[in-house]
Design a protein around this motif. Structure first.
Motif, mmCIF file in Angstrom:
data_model
loop_
_atom_site.group_PDB
_atom_site.id
_atom_site.type_symbol
_atom_site.label_atom_id
_atom_site.label_comp_id
_atom_site.label_asym_id
_atom_site.label_seq_id
_atom_site.Cartn_x
_atom_site.Cartn_y
_atom_site.Cartn_z
ATOM 1 N N LYS A 79 1.900 4.127 -15.582
ATOM 2 C CA LYS A 79 1.438 5.104 -16.566
ATOM 3 C C LYS A 79 2.603 5.677 -17.374
ATOM 4 O O LYS A 79 2.542 5.765 -18.603
ATOM 5 N N LYS A 136 1.385 3.169 -9.575
ATOM 6 C CA LYS A 136 0.456 3.663 -10.597
ATOM 7 C C LYS A 136 1.143 4.662 -11.519
ATOM 8 O O LYS A 136 0.962 4.638 -12.743
ATOM 9 N N ALA A 137 1.945 5.553 -10.944
ATOM 10 C CA ALA A 137 2.656 6.541 -11.746
ATOM 11 C C ALA A 137 3.681 5.864 -12.651
ATOM 12 O O ALA A 137 3.859 6.240 -13.828
ATOM 13 N N GLU A 161 0.821 -1.211 0.000
ATOM 14 C CA GLU A 161 0.000 0.000 0.000
ATOM 15 C C GLU A 161 0.858 1.265 0.000
ATOM 16 O O GLU A 161 0.500 2.268 -0.627
ATOM 17 N N ARG A 207 3.504 1.930 -1.526
ATOM 18 C CA ARG A 207 4.044 2.274 -2.846
ATOM 19 C C ARG A 207 2.966 2.262 -3.923
ATOM 20 O O ARG A 207 3.272 2.291 -5.119
ATOM 21 N N SER A 208 1.719 2.249 -3.515
ATOM 22 C CA SER A 208 0.618 2.146 -4.459
ATOM 23 C C SER A 208 0.602 3.299 -5.464
ATOM 24 O O SER A 208 0.516 3.082 -6.681
ATOM 25 N N ALA A 209 0.690 4.525 -4.973
ATOM 26 C CA ALA A 209 0.660 5.687 -5.863
ATOM 27 C C ALA A 209 1.898 5.708 -6.761
ATOM 28 O O ALA A 209 1.815 6.048 -7.957
ATOM 29 N N GLU A 210 3.044 5.333 -6.196
ATOM 30 C CA GLU A 210 4.288 5.284 -6.966
ATOM 31 C C GLU A 210 4.184 4.255 -8.094
ATOM 32 O O GLU A 210 4.634 4.500 -9.219
#
Length: 221
Positions: free
Chosen positions: A197, A193-194, A186, A188-191
Motif C-alpha cells: 500500500k 500488505k502495508a 504468514e 509477514r503478511s500484515a507487513e
C-alpha cells in the motif's frame, strides 16, 4: 528535405517488434560474453531467439548457431545480463545476493496460430500445433545471417509479453501477488500488505517488483 528528416526521426523512435523472419529479442546481433563455471569466457555477437528463449550467435562463417548452455553461469549481451533458468535465458533485472528478479520475454506463438486467436496459455488444437511447427522462423530454418538481414522486415509480427520470476531462498516462482505472499509467509503478511500500500506496488511493473525483492530480502527502506 523536411519530410525526409521527419521520416528519419519517426523511424528512429519506432519500437522494435520481432517477426517470424527475425524472431529475436534484439533488433540486431550484439557483442556479448558467455561466462562458464570453469572460469572461461567466450565473446561473440549474440541474440536471444524467441523460440525457446535460447542463445544464438554468429559464427566466423556468417552462419547462426545455438549456444550450448551447459555450465554457463552468466551471459552478457550489450548492457544486459542474463541467466539460464531451465534452459531458457532470463534477463537479470535486480539481485540481492543469490536472490534475483528475472524477466522472461515470452513469444505468444499460440495466439498467432490458434484457431480462435486464444490467449497465451490456452491449449493448442492439433490444427494449431501443425501451424506452429510450420512457422518459417528465421534463425532456425534460415541460419544464414546475411540472408536473414535481407528478409528482416518481411515476416509476420510476433506478439510478446514479459513474465517476471523471482528466485528467493533457492526457490523459483513467478512474481505474482499470491506467490509473493506465500514466499513472505504468514508472519509477514500484515507487513507485506502495508508495504504494498505504501509503495503503490503494481504487480506487473518492473520497478515495483524490484522493491518487492528488497522487501523479501529484508532490505526495503
Amino acid at each position: 528535405m523536411l519530410f525526409l528528416v521527419l521520416m528519419a526521426t519517426l523511424g528512429a523512435f519506432a519500437q522494435y517488434q520481432p517477426n517470424t523472419k527475425w524472431p529475436y529479442i534484439y533488433d540486431d546481433f550484439t557483442d556479448g560474453t558467455i561466462y562458464s563455471s570453469d572460469n572461461k569466457k567466450s565473446t561473440y555477437k549474440f541474440n536471444v531467439h524467441l523460440s525457446g528463449n535460447v542463445l544464438h550467435y554468429i559464427g566466423n562463417d556468417g552462419r547462426i548457431y545455438k549456444a550450448d548452455d551447459r555450465n554457463v553461469v552468466r551471459v552478457e549481451i550489450g548492457q544486459d545480463a542474463y541467466l539460464f533458468v531451465n534452459h531458457q535465458l532470463m534477463q537479470l533485472i535486480a539481485n540481492k545476493g543469490d536472490n534475483v528478479l528475472l524477466k522472461l520475454v515470452r513469444a505468444d506463438f499460440e495466439r498467432m496460430v490458434s484457431d480462435g486467436g486464444g490467449a497465451y496459455g490456452s491449449s493448442l488444437s492439433s490444427s494449431a500445433t501443425n501451424k506452429l511447427s510450420s512457422l518459417d522462423l528465421g534463425g532456425l530454418n534460415v541460419p544464414e545471417h546475411g540472408k536473414m538481414l535481407q528478409e528482416k522486415r518481411d515476416g509476420a509480427e510476433i506478439p510478446v509479453n514479459n513474465v517476471y520470476f523471482i528466485i528467493y531462498n533457492g526457490k523459483q516462482f513467478e512474481a505474482t501477488k499470491g506467490n509473493i505472499a506465500n514466499a513472505a509467509g504468514e508472519a509477514r503478511s500484515a507487513e507485506l500488505k502495508a508495504f504494498v500500500k505504501k509503495n503503490k506496488i503494481k504487480w506487473k511493473d518492473e520497478r515495483s517488483l524490484g522493491l518487492i525483492l528488497n522487501f523479501l530480502t529484508g532490505q526495503a527502506e
